[in-house]
Design a protein around this motif. Structure first.
Motif, PDB file in Angstrom:
ATOM      1  N   HIS A  32      -6.590  -0.462  -2.435  1.00 49.45           N
ATOM      2  CA  HIS A  32      -5.532   0.501  -2.738  1.00 49.45           C
ATOM      3  C   HIS A  32      -4.154  -0.153  -2.705  1.00 49.45           C
ATOM      4  O   HIS A  32      -3.142   0.531  -2.601  1.00 49.45           O
ATOM      5  CB  HIS A  32      -5.573   1.659  -1.734  1.00 49.45           C
ATOM      6  CG  HIS A  32      -6.850   2.436  -1.781  1.00 49.45           C
ATOM      7  ND1 HIS A  32      -7.174   3.238  -2.843  1.00 49.45           N
ATOM      8  CD2 HIS A  32      -7.892   2.505  -0.925  1.00 49.45           C
ATOM      9  CE1 HIS A  32      -8.361   3.789  -2.631  1.00 49.45           C
ATOM     10  NE2 HIS A  32      -8.817   3.358  -1.470  1.00 49.45           N
ATOM     11  N   ALA A  33      -4.122  -1.458  -2.791  1.00 53.99           N
ATOM     12  CA  ALA A  33      -2.855  -2.176  -2.675  1.00 53.99           C
ATOM     13  C   ALA A  33      -2.703  -3.159  -3.831  1.00 53.99           C
ATOM     14  O   ALA A  33      -3.613  -3.370  -4.625  1.00 53.99           O
ATOM     15  CB  ALA A  33      -2.805  -2.925  -1.341  1.00 53.99           C
ATOM     16  N   TRP A  34      -1.526  -3.756  -3.898  1.00 57.54           N
ATOM     17  CA  TRP A  34      -1.228  -4.801  -4.868  1.00 57.54           C
ATOM     18  C   TRP A  34      -0.924  -6.080  -4.117  1.00 57.54           C
ATOM     19  O   TRP A  34      -0.364  -6.048  -3.037  1.00 57.54           O
ATOM     20  CB  TRP A  34      -0.012  -4.421  -5.720  1.00 57.54           C
ATOM     21  CG  TRP A  34      -0.266  -3.246  -6.598  1.00 57.54           C
ATOM     22  CD1 TRP A  34       0.045  -1.947  -6.322  1.00 57.54           C
ATOM     23  CD2 TRP A  34      -0.900  -3.241  -7.865  1.00 57.54           C
ATOM     24  NE1 TRP A  34      -0.351  -1.136  -7.346  1.00 57.54           N
ATOM     25  CE2 TRP A  34      -0.933  -1.912  -8.313  1.00 57.54           C
ATOM     26  CE3 TRP A  34      -1.436  -4.241  -8.667  1.00 57.54           C
ATOM     27  CZ2 TRP A  34      -1.484  -1.555  -9.539  1.00 57.54           C
ATOM     28  CZ3 TRP A  34      -1.980  -3.876  -9.892  1.00 57.54           C
ATOM     29  CH2 TRP A  34      -2.002  -2.555 -10.319  1.00 57.54           C
ATOM     30  N   ARG A  35      -1.291  -7.206  -4.710  1.00 60.18           N
ATOM     31  CA  ARG A  35      -0.911  -8.480  -4.115  1.00 60.18           C
ATOM     32  C   ARG A  35      -0.579  -9.478  -5.224  1.00 60.18           C
ATOM     33  O   ARG A  35      -1.035  -9.347  -6.359  1.00 60.18           O
ATOM     34  CB  ARG A  35      -1.999  -9.021  -3.205  1.00 60.18           C
ATOM     35  CG  ARG A  35      -3.251  -9.467  -3.896  1.00 60.18           C
ATOM     36  CD  ARG A  35      -4.264 -10.007  -2.906  1.00 60.18           C
ATOM     37  NE  ARG A  35      -5.488 -10.380  -3.602  1.00 60.18           N
ATOM     38  CZ  ARG A  35      -6.592 -10.683  -2.997  1.00 60.18           C
ATOM     39  NH1 ARG A  35      -6.649 -10.659  -1.679  1.00 60.18           N
ATOM     40  NH2 ARG A  35      -7.664 -11.009  -3.673  1.00 60.18           N
ATOM     41  N   LEU A  36       0.231 -10.449  -4.869  1.00 64.45           N
ATOM     42  CA  LEU A  36       0.655 -11.461  -5.822  1.00 64.45           C
ATOM     43  C   LEU A  36      -0.506 -12.370  -6.198  1.00 64.45           C
ATOM     44  O   LEU A  36      -1.368 -12.660  -5.371  1.00 64.45           O
ATOM     45  CB  LEU A  36       1.769 -12.319  -5.223  1.00 64.45           C
ATOM     46  CG  LEU A  36       3.089 -11.622  -4.928  1.00 64.45           C
ATOM     47  CD1 LEU A  36       4.022 -12.550  -4.181  1.00 64.45           C
ATOM     48  CD2 LEU A  36       3.727 -11.144  -6.210  1.00 64.45           C
ATOM     49  N   THR A  37      -0.507 -12.824  -7.431  1.00 62.43           N
ATOM     50  CA  THR A  37      -1.518 -13.785  -7.854  1.00 62.43           C
ATOM     51  C   THR A  37      -1.038 -15.210  -7.633  1.00 62.43           C
ATOM     52  O   THR A  37      -1.836 -16.135  -7.617  1.00 62.43           O
ATOM     53  CB  THR A  37      -1.857 -13.615  -9.350  1.00 62.43           C
ATOM     54  OG1 THR A  37      -0.659 -13.759 -10.111  1.00 62.43           O
ATOM     55  CG2 THR A  37      -2.494 -12.265  -9.607  1.00 62.43           C
ATOM     56  N   LYS A  38       0.281 -15.389  -7.471  1.00 58.23           N
ATOM     57  CA  LYS A  38       0.853 -16.704  -7.226  1.00 58.23           C
ATOM     58  C   LYS A  38       1.827 -16.607  -6.063  1.00 58.23           C
ATOM     59  O   LYS A  38       2.459 -15.584  -5.851  1.00 58.23           O
ATOM     60  CB  LYS A  38       1.620 -17.202  -8.455  1.00 58.23           C
ATOM     61  CG  LYS A  38       0.775 -17.368  -9.676  1.00 58.23           C
ATOM     62  CD  LYS A  38       1.633 -17.780 -10.845  1.00 58.23           C
ATOM     63  CE  LYS A  38       0.787 -17.902 -12.100  1.00 58.23           C
ATOM     64  NZ  LYS A  38       1.591 -18.239 -13.258  1.00 58.23           N
ATOM     65  N   GLU A  64       0.813  -1.215   0.000  1.00 61.65           N
ATOM     66  CA  GLU A  64       0.000   0.000   0.000  1.00 61.65           C
ATOM     67  C   GLU A  64       0.848   1.267   0.000  1.00 61.65           C
ATOM     68  O   GLU A  64       0.313   2.363  -0.035  1.00 61.65           O
ATOM     69  CB  GLU A  64      -0.926   0.010   1.215  1.00 61.65           C
ATOM     70  CG  GLU A  64      -1.993  -1.055   1.150  1.00 61.65           C
ATOM     71  CD  GLU A  64      -2.963  -0.970   2.319  1.00 61.65           C
ATOM     72  OE1 GLU A  64      -2.932   0.027   3.069  1.00 61.65           O
ATOM     73  OE2 GLU A  64      -3.761  -1.895   2.475  1.00 61.65           O
ATOM     74  N   ASP A  65       2.161   1.128   0.039  1.00 61.73           N
ATOM     75  CA  ASP A  65       3.037   2.300   0.120  1.00 61.73           C
ATOM     76  C   ASP A  65       4.192   2.166  -0.867  1.00 61.73           C
ATOM     77  O   ASP A  65       5.284   1.727  -0.528  1.00 61.73           O
ATOM     78  CB  ASP A  65       3.571   2.439   1.557  1.00 61.73           C
ATOM     79  CG  ASP A  65       4.284   3.755   1.789  1.00 61.73           C
ATOM     80  OD1 ASP A  65       4.536   4.492   0.813  1.00 61.73           O
ATOM     81  OD2 ASP A  65       4.601   4.043   2.953  1.00 61.73           O
TER      82      ASP A  65
END
Length: 131
Positions: free
Chosen positions: A40-46, A6-7
């Motif tokens: 508002h964040a990114w996360r891994l798909t794997k 998120e940052d």
């Protein structure tokens, strides 16, 4: 890594890279379906990304990786090992078998590890014939 998801500014500071470069990298990861937007964040798909030796990106990955490692500042937690040796074909196959067993053990460990953990690590194993 949760603390950066998120940052992006914190990630830029940690890597010493401009925000534009990190934004471009994240967009590339998104196009490759390796990350997804989550609020508002990114996360891994794997949980783990593995390129097989047959993957067309494998050689490119190796070159880029070696270039990046050369520019990266070593950390106390880093572990490096390199060995050039001479051995019989039989012993080479034994080494290969041991490496495969180790890789399988690591895969099992990663599979049971929590997906949200705050560490991203890299492990490379190369067994190359020089002659």
């Amino acid at each position: 890594i949760r603390k950066y998801s998120e940052d992006i500014d914190k990630l830029c500071a940690e890597l010493g890279k401009p925000k534009q470069e990190i934004d471009h990298a994240i967009k590339t990861l998104y196009r490759l379906n390796l990350v997804e937007s989550f609020g508002h964040a990114w996360r891994l798909t794997k949980k783990s990304i593995h390129l097989s030796e047959k993957d067309p990106l494998y050689k490119v990955h190796q070159v880029l990786l070696n270039s990046f490692i050369g520019k990266r500042v070593a950390k106390e937690t880093d572990m490096n090992f390199a060995m050039t040796l001479s051995c019989s074909e039989t012993d080479r196959e034994r080494i290969r078998s041991l490496a495969h067993k180790f890789i399988e053990n690591v895969r099992e460990l990663v599979t049971s590890s929590r997906f949200e953990d705050d560490k991203v690590v890299q492990l490379n194993i190369d067994l190359l014939d020089w002659i």
